[in-house]
Scaffold this active site. Structure first.
Site, short mmCIF file in Angstrom:
data_model
loop_
_atom_site.label_atom_id
_atom_site.label_comp_id
_atom_site.label_asym_id
_atom_site.label_seq_id
_atom_site.Cartn_x
_atom_site.Cartn_y
_atom_site.Cartn_z
CE1 TYR A 196 -6.24 -28.42 -71.30
CE2 TYR A 196 -5.79 -29.29 -68.89
CZ TYR A 196 -6.66 -29.05 -70.08
OH TYR A 196 -7.77 -29.69 -70.14
CG ASP A 208 -14.19 -29.58 -83.02
OD1 ASP A 208 -14.40 -29.76 -82.06
OD2 ASP A 208 -12.83 -29.57 -83.36
CG ASN A 209 -9.82 -25.84 -84.39
OD1 ASN A 209 -9.85 -26.95 -83.49
ND2 ASN A 209 -8.91 -24.90 -84.00
CG LEU A 230 -17.03 -28.72 -73.74
CD1 LEU A 230 -18.43 -27.97 -73.76
CD2 LEU A 230 -17.37 -30.15 -74.23
CB THR A 237 -7.43 -32.80 -80.13
OG1 THR A 237 -8.43 -31.85 -79.23
CG2 THR A 237 -6.22 -32.26 -79.84
N1 LIG Z 1 -11.61 -35.37 -70.68
C1 LIG Z 1 -11.24 -35.10 -69.66
O1 LIG Z 1 -10.74 -35.86 -68.75
C2 LIG Z 1 -11.18 -33.51 -69.36
C3 LIG Z 1 -10.59 -33.21 -68.05
C4 LIG Z 1 -10.74 -31.84 -67.70
C5 LIG Z 1 -10.92 -30.69 -68.38
N2 LIG Z 1 -11.47 -31.37 -69.98
C6 LIG Z 1 -11.82 -30.09 -70.88
O2 LIG Z 1 -13.25 -30.44 -71.39
C7 LIG Z 1 -13.09 -30.01 -72.73
C8 LIG Z 1 -13.44 -31.18 -73.63
O3 LIG Z 1 -12.37 -32.35 -73.64
P1 LIG Z 1 -12.29 -33.46 -74.35
O4 LIG Z 1 -11.81 -34.48 -73.54
O5 LIG Z 1 -13.61 -33.67 -75.23
O6 LIG Z 1 -10.99 -33.10 -75.39
P2 LIG Z 1 -11.12 -33.18 -76.88
O7 LIG Z 1 -9.66 -32.79 -77.18
O8 LIG Z 1 -11.52 -34.52 -77.43
O9 LIG Z 1 -12.23 -32.13 -77.40
C9 LIG Z 1 -11.70 -30.68 -77.44
C10 LIG Z 1 -12.38 -30.27 -78.75
O10 LIG Z 1 -12.06 -28.88 -78.99
C11 LIG Z 1 -11.68 -28.77 -80.27
N3 LIG Z 1 -10.75 -27.35 -80.28
C12 LIG Z 1 -9.76 -27.16 -80.07
N4 LIG Z 1 -9.25 -26.13 -80.15
C13 LIG Z 1 -10.30 -25.23 -80.77
C14 LIG Z 1 -10.62 -23.97 -81.11
N5 LIG Z 1 -9.63 -23.39 -81.24
N6 LIG Z 1 -11.70 -23.93 -81.96
C15 LIG Z 1 -12.63 -24.74 -81.87
N7 LIG Z 1 -12.42 -26.01 -81.42
C16 LIG Z 1 -11.36 -26.27 -81.07
C17 LIG Z 1 -10.76 -29.88 -80.68
O11 LIG Z 1 -10.64 -30.05 -81.96
C18 LIG Z 1 -11.49 -30.99 -79.98
O12 LIG Z 1 -12.78 -31.34 -80.90
C19 LIG Z 1 -11.76 -29.41 -73.02
O13 LIG Z 1 -11.87 -27.92 -72.84
C20 LIG Z 1 -10.86 -29.81 -71.94
O14 LIG Z 1 -9.69 -29.14 -71.70
C21 LIG Z 1 -11.32 -32.34 -70.13
#
Ligand SMILES: NC(=O)c1ccc[n+]([C@@H]2O[C@H](COP(=O)([O-])OP(=O)(O)OC[C@H]3O[C@@H](n4cnc5c(N)ncnc54)[C@H](O)[C@@H]3O)[C@@H](O)[C@H]2O)c1
Length: 334
Positions: free
Chosen positions: A151, A31-32, A79, A35
């Site tokens: 997005y 993870d970077n 993810l 977020t």
């Molecule tokens: N939570 C929801 O309701 C929801 C709905 C639809 C899709 N999603 C998808 O599910 C996944 C997880 O979502 P979440 O809710 O846990 O969001 P989140 O933002 O909490 O988690 C995403 C993680 O990815 C990491 N990240 C971002 N860019 C990166 C990169 N280039 N390299 C490594 N790490 C990176 C972030 O730091 C974060 O920890 C995401 O891909 C999101 O698009 C989530």
């Protein structure tokens, strides 16, 4: 099994890491922190079966980390992508990078390891739907030059990359389109509707409902979602997309009322202008994932109770200020 999770410090990634470790797997995680938060890893960061590297999936460091481990990954969950509606603008570069070069790199690793692969796509790939319920063969209504395109089109491009790898390299990859998810470890200041409302309610500030609050969403508790991800990884067919979430609708106004009740808050509701790009409604058809044996079990009231307890423990003055000030100007997550 040896399992790689990209985006492990995020809301869903940290809950998934926790579950897979408890199930006895060895987890490699990257993870970077775009977020995600290191505190999400706190409860298992010293577990000897958890190996973490801080790096972006689009970087050489990520590829080096994977090759340095000298193990074969059996499964890879992708993810890694910044989330949160305001971040579509604020972290637009990072979103596009994660969805393009990031996804390409992870697919490369999956190919080298001959691993099963699962990508978390989003209901946002359907855009502003022209049909009341969205099945996986609905191709969506997305504006490629619209405000949400970083997005929406980012996720669509990732899906295209995955399908290309399935067709060209016979990659064992499947796509899961997540509808709204909520639960412990959501970032307090991440602007999504449930964290925003809970934070406001816990400090007895007005809950900021956008427009008349008639927007419809479906809310799935994270434990149900995680069980779905693991099931689709194991039983989902390569080259297929699966909707995953709840199909029980709630308006944003009713959600605000429910959260005031559940927190026993003295907050009122205040109505603020709604962004043009805010979607009206989304509703998944869940037949495909139900055919694999999945269904959600946690009702909204129970899930909110667990989430509120978790927020009470984590809330700090800084997070409250950040969440409340920004949420008055910016949009809650659709
Ligand atoms: N939570 C929801 O309701 C929801 C709905 C639809 C899709 N999603 C998808 O599910 C996944 C997880 O979502 P979440 O809710 O846990 O969001 P989140 O933002 O909490 O988690 C995403 C993680 O990815 C990491 N990240 C971002 N860019 C990166 C990169 N280039 N390299 C490594 N790490 C990176 C972030 O730091 C974060 O920890 C995401 O891909 C999101 O698009 C989530």
């Amino acid at each position: 099994m040896n399992i790689l999770i990209a985006g492990a410090a995020g809301f869903i990634g940290s809950n998934l890491s926790d579950k897979l470790l408890k199930d006895g797997h060895k987890v490699w995680a990257v993870d970077n922190f775009t977020t995600g938060k290191s505190e999400n890893l706190e409860s298992f960061k010293d577990n000897k079966n958890f190996i973490f590297a801080e790096c972006g999936v689009e970087t050489e460091d990520f590829l080096k980390f994977c090759s340095d481990q000298r193990v074969k990954f059996d499964q890879i969950f992708d993810l890694a992508c910044p989330t949160g509606v305001p971040n579509i603008e604020i972290l637009g570069d990072e979103m596009l990078e994660a969805c393009s070069n990031g996804t390409k790199n992870i697919l490369r690793v999956a190919h080298e390891h001959n691993a099963r692969f699962l990508f978390t796509s989003s209901s946002e790939i359907y855009g502003e739907p022209e049909v009341p319920v969205q099945s996986e063969n609905y191709t969506g209504n997305v504006d490629p030059i619209g405000w949400r395109a970083n997005y929406e089109e980012g996720k669509r491009f990732s899906e295209t990359l995955i399908m290309h790898a399935v067709r060209k390299h016979k990659l064992n990859a499947r796509i899961v389109r997540l509808f709204n998810v909520y639960g412990p470890n959501m970032a307090l200041g991440d602007f999504r509707v449930i964290p925003t409302f809970i934070t406001q309610a816990l400090v007895n500030k007005p809950l900021t409902v956008h427009g008349a609050g008639t927007q419809i969403r479906t809310m799935c508790f994270v434990d149900d979602l995680i069980n779905g991800l693991i099931l689709v990884m194991e039983k989902g067919i390569a080259g297929e997309a699966y909707n995953l979430g709840s199909d029980k609708a709630i308006s944003m106004l009713d959600l605000a009322k429910e959260i005031i009740l559940a927190t026993e808050s003295e907050s009122d509701i205040t109505f603020i202008p709604r962004a043009e790009h805010d979607h009206n409604s989304r509703m998944p058809v869940l037949d495909k994932v139900r055919a694999l044996g999945w269904d959600y079990k946690v009702d909204l009231r129970t899930g909110l109770g667990i989430t509120i307890d978790n927020f009470r423990k984590r809330i700090t003055a800084y997070d409250v200020k950040y969440s409340i000030d920004e949420s008055l100007q910016l949009q809650p997550q659709g």
